[in-house]
Design a protein around this motif. Structure first.
Motif, PDB file in Angstrom:
ATOM      1  N   LYS A   1       0.829  -1.199   0.000  1.00 49.06           N
ATOM      2  CA  LYS A   1       0.000   0.000   0.000  1.00 49.06           C
ATOM      3  C   LYS A   1       0.860   1.244   0.000  1.00 49.06           C
ATOM      4  N   GLU A   2       1.730   1.258   0.961  1.00 55.86           N
ATOM      5  CA  GLU A   2       2.589   2.437   1.118  1.00 55.86           C
ATOM      6  C   GLU A   2       3.377   2.672  -0.143  1.00 55.86           C
ATOM      7  N   TYR A   3       3.790   1.616  -0.620  1.00 56.34           N
ATOM      8  CA  TYR A   3       4.632   1.704  -1.784  1.00 56.34           C
ATOM      9  C   TYR A   3       3.868   2.310  -2.956  1.00 56.34           C
ATOM     10  N   LYS A   4       2.666   1.958  -3.043  1.00 54.55           N
ATOM     11  CA  LYS A   4       1.849   2.508  -4.101  1.00 54.55           C
ATOM     12  C   LYS A   4       1.758   4.024  -3.987  1.00 54.55           C
ATOM     13  N   LYS A   5       1.783   4.430  -2.748  1.00 58.66           N
ATOM     14  CA  LYS A   5       1.686   5.869  -2.587  1.00 58.66           C
ATOM     15  C   LYS A   5       2.872   6.568  -3.221  1.00 58.66           C
ATOM     16  N   GLY A   6       3.809   5.767  -3.578  1.00 55.44           N
ATOM     17  CA  GLY A   6       4.926   6.335  -4.300  1.00 55.44           C
ATOM     18  C   GLY A   6       5.964   6.987  -3.429  1.00 55.44           C
ATOM     19  N   GLU A   7       6.396   6.275  -2.480  1.00 59.51           N
ATOM     20  CA  GLU A   7       7.439   6.845  -1.627  1.00 59.51           C
ATOM     21  C   GLU A   7       8.792   6.758  -2.292  1.00 59.51           C
ATOM     22  N   ASP A   8       9.665   7.406  -1.676  1.00 58.58           N
ATOM     23  CA  ASP A   8      10.987   7.472  -2.244  1.00 58.58           C
ATOM     24  C   ASP A   8      11.818   6.262  -1.847  1.00 58.58           C
ATOM     25  N   THR A   9      11.664   5.236  -2.599  1.00 56.11           N
ATOM     26  CA  THR A   9      12.487   4.058  -2.343  1.00 56.11           C
ATOM     27  C   THR A   9      13.167   3.695  -3.634  1.00 56.11           C
TER      28      THR A   9
END
Ligand SMILES: Nc1nc2c(ncn2[C@@H]2O[C@H](COP(=O)(O)OP(=O)(O)OP(=O)(O)O)[C@@H](O)[C@H]2O)c(=O)[nH]1
Length: 804
Positions: free
Chosen positions: A48-56
């Motif tokens: 989910k978080e990742y979908k939010k497009g975090e800077d990883t």
């Protein structure tokens, strides 16, 4: 449903596992390594978080298609947010390959390699895997089907006929699959590609697959026991599959393994679950403990008398070696004709038809060193005291070491042939150490002997038999053997040899044994006369060959079912011993109170080393006054002189604290104290020592300052300067000598002065400090008796917050 490991999720995103660990940590998902298990929640959150497009760094996958790999690399990171979102969540097979390139061109070289290998490994091999297995993408089943017994039997062992037959069939498809794989490679991601493999199935292979699946199902209902450490080959054998299957899975998770590589249980479990097998760990520890416990269980009912094992101790030059030689020689001439005595660390003599075994290395140092490794070989100690010299410091040490071990003592008053011999005086002196001879109403047997002339040696041996009789020493010769290692070495043509003392049971040629961390099969066995023997009963010393390595003197040995078991246990023991050493309850003043409170100790063993005998007595008496109903203080050893390694070993085996009064530990003692974790407390004032113990017992120990030694210098020259004071021309041996530190002068391990430095010079210059390896002139305030060879030790008192 099934747990996801970090590497699995990482591969979905096509990110090296290592990096992925960081990424997860950034997402507040605490994982240690690529094998860590993720909860479903964590995975969901992450996605989910990742979908939010975090800077990883995760994004590279979704990143633009490869076009300009090199430049992209850097650019990618910032771009991530946008692109990622949709595709990612379900691992996308295809893009990966393209992405891989950019990744490779990333700066982190080290990462790159594994990554490359990983990918190529999966590219080249997975398809094979995938194909075999692949029909429905459910790895476990398929893999089993395809790879299972077949390659397993291929690689490892043939015994299973049924499997053996499947081999040829399988191996072909394997190859085919590889080709297919190559084709698939271009667009593939192993997990998904598998579906395509159905195409190539022939009727035969389908039939075979069904058969295999049946077998697999059967196997899957089984729970396989896996040791805590297992090689890839062994795991394959246990699961009855091909080692290559396992290697493949390991590769997929980023571990390049060979068939002989050892993996731990956790890894083995992952591999097994990937393959759809249920496994459980067999704890070797339990097995070892069980073996030991079972053995220790009370009498078998077949116990018979066994010879006593004797160690000779005493002060230097009092005649230990002469006595041992005399006893041995007398025996050889009277014993088996032609027997050439061999040095195997111990020998057996016969007197009045009964045997006695002597340990060949005299002295309490060896005795205590052995004991510190757990060996309790000695049944009786012969204490040699020269009649012309009387009880000397090492006599006292020996007495205390033997007492600490709870071994009965027979005194051999030696050198009675010598002029000036005074056995009565020896008896008198012994009483001062609580050894009261029989004729004076005590229970200690003392025999006046002459090792040189052979006088009274027989009587001495008879007394040994008498004491042994009282000890009712028995063993069951019918059991599997166990005992201790007396010594060990590599011998030409024989490899690793070990002198063993069989203490229980009977040792046979061909027995599989482990000793500490070494194992093997008894190939040859000789006795102390150099004669080849096939078996050795209780209290017999033998030299054996056939071990994997040299065992350690003092370690025990036990006989096991077979060599494989011995090896596995040896490995396990390696860990256990390490843990045990670490966990060993070491007594320290700091935790004394806690341990008393917890009821862990009732006895506080103390060793006192001091500059003069008077101090020892004074400390001892004061300490003994601190005894309470619950806790008793035992001074197990007290002697004049520096704290030495033997003291530390004794403290270690007896779980004692060492109190040094006006003395210092020597270097070996310090090193030993560190490894053995022995608490050495040094004092200049008796009152302080007593107070510390008292406070520690009451849980009140709270010294605010702890001494820290900052440097040591050796006095190499002494000269007077015009104002009359002495300067020590010194060489700094370690640390550094600082002008402002406190200082003490140590002579032969004894502190002769403590005070301050009045001057510190290098050549003509006053300096603040002098480092190790340099010479300097040191003046000591209010002390003018510096001598050549003295050690100047500097120290500071550091404030320390104490916890109890
Ligand atoms: N007169 C006489 N001399 C003896 C006797 N026993 C030993 N010696 C002598 O005492 C010296 C020391 O004997 P060792 O047997 O080497 O003594 P040790 O206790 O083994 O000595 P370390 O191994 O150095 O501790 C040797 O010169 C021996 O010959 C004895 O009964 N009478």
């Amino acid at each position: 449903m099934s747990k996801l490991r970090v590497y699995q999720l990482a591969s979905e995103y096509d990110v090296p596992s290592k990096e992925f660990v960081d990424i997860l940590n950034k997402h507040n998902i605490p994982v240690k390594n690529h094998m860590s298990v993720l909860t479903e929640q964590q995975v969901t959150d992450f996605r989910k978080e990742y979908k939010k497009g975090e800077d990883t760094k995760v994004q590279p996958k979704a990143a633009p298609k490869a076009a300009a790999p090199k430049q992209e690399t850097k650019a990618q990171k910032p771009q991530q947010p946008k692109q990622e979102s949709k595709p990612q969540s379900k691992a996308q097979p295809k893009p990966q390959q393209q992405e891989r390139k950019p990744q490779q061109s990333k700066p982190q070289q080290q990462e790159r390699k594994p990554q490359q290998r990983d990918s190529s490994a999966s590219q080249n091999r997975r398809p094979a895997d995938g194909q075999k297995n692949g029909n429905n993408g459910q790895s476990p089943q398929k893999r089993n089907t395809g790879g299972q017994g077949n390659s397993g039997s291929n690689n490892n062992n043939r015994p299973n006929n049924a499997k053996g037959q499947t081999v040829p069939n399988n191996s072909k498809p394997d190859r085919k699959n590889k080709n297919q794989k190559r084709n698939n490679n271009n667009n593939n991601q192993p997990a998904k590609v598998r579906d395509h493999s159905k195409k190539g199935k022939t009727a035969r292979s389908v039939y075979k697959k069904m058969k295999d699946e049946k077998k697999t199902e059967k196997l899957k209902n089984q729970v396989f026991e896996i040791p805590e450490l297992v090689t890839v080959g062994e795991l394959a054998e246990i699961l009855d599959i091909g080692a290559t299957e396992i290697i493949k899975i390991l590769m997929m998770s980023g571990t390049m393994a060979t068939i002989n590589q050892q993996i731990d249980y956790e890894t083995a479990e992952i591999v097994a679950s990937e393959l759809g097998y249920e496994v459980k760990a067999v704890k070797m520890e339990d097995v070892v403990t069980k073996i030991l416990e079972e053995y220790d269980e009370e009498d078998t009912g077949n116990e018979v008398k066994r010879p006593p094992v004797v160690t000779v101790m005493g002060h230097v030059d009092h005649g230990k070696t002469s006595l041992l030689d005399r006893i041995r020689k007398a025996n050889v001439t009277a014993g088996e004709a032609g027997g050439i005595t061999q040095h195997i660390g111990a020998y057996t003599v016969t007197i009045n038809g009964e045997s006695i075994t002597f340990i060949d290395t005299p002295g309490h140092e060896a005795f205590t060193a052995m004991r510190s490794r757990g060996a309790q070989m000695t049944d009786i100690a012969i204490l040699v005291v020269a009649a012309d010299d009387g009880v000397m410091p090492q006599t006292v040490e020996a007495i205390n070491h033997v007492k600490a071990a709870g071994v009965p003592i027979i005194v051999a008053i030696n050198k009675i042939d010598k002029e000036g011999a005074n056995p009565e005086r020896v008896k008198q002196e012994l009483t001062e150490h609580n050894l009261v001879v029989e004729e004076w109403g005590g229970d200690v047997i003392a025999v006046p002997v002459s090792a040189k002339k052979g006088e009274n040696i027989d009587t001495l041996l008879e007394m040994v038999l008498l004491v042994s009789e009282m000890g009712e020493l028995t063993a069951d010769p019918k059991r599997a053997a166990r005992g201790s290692v007396i010594e060990a070495q590599v011998k030409k043509g024989k490899g690793a040899t070990a002198s063993l003392l069989v203490q229980q049971g009977t040792l046979h040629v061909g027995d599989s044994i482990i000793s500490g961390m070494t194992y093997g099969k008894v190939r040859t066995m000789i006795d102390d006369k150099g004669k080849r023997i096939k078996k050795a009963g209780p209290s017999t010393p033998v030299e054996i060959s056939g071990l994997s390595d040299i065992p350690v003197a003092g370690d025990d040995f036990i006989v096991l079912e077979n060599e494989k078991e011995a090896r596995q246990l040896a490995e396990k023991r390696r860990e256990m011993e390490k843990d045990a050493r670490q966990a060993k309850m070491r007594l320290s003043l700091d935790d004394l109170f806690t341990k008393i409170q917890e009821g862990q100790i009732q006895d506080i063993n103390i060793i006192i080393k001091a500059d003069v005998q008077g101090s020892i007595e004074a400390i001892k008496q004061s300490l003994e006054k601190l005894n309470t109903d619950d806790v008793r203080i035992n001074v197990i050893h007290g002697a004049v002189g520096a704290v030495n390694e033997t003291d530390v070993m004794l403290a270690s085996t007896s779980n004692a604290i060492i109190i040094g009064f006006n003395v210092r530990p020597d270097k070996n003692a310090l090193a030993a104290a560190e490894t053995e974790e022995v608490d050495i407390r040094l004092y200049r004032v008796i009152y302080d020592a007593i107070e510390d113990v008292k406070k520690a017992m009451e849980g009140m120990l709270a010294p605010e300052f702890v001494e820290k030694v900052t440097g040591n210098a050796e006095v190499r020259e002494v000269f007077k300067i015009p104002n009359g004071s002495m300067i020590a021309g010194s060489y700094v041996t370690d640390g550094k000598i600082s002008r402002n530190d406190e200082v003490r002068i140590i002579r032969d391990g004894i502190v002769v002065f403590e005070g301050e430095i009045s001057s510190l010079r290098r050549f003509k210059d006053d300096v603040k400090e002098v480092a190790s390896g340099y010479e300097c002139g040191i003046g000591i305030d209010k002390y003018n008796d510096i001598k050549l060879g003295d050690v100047i030790e500097t120290f500071v008192m550091e404030a320390v917050a104490r916890e109890l």
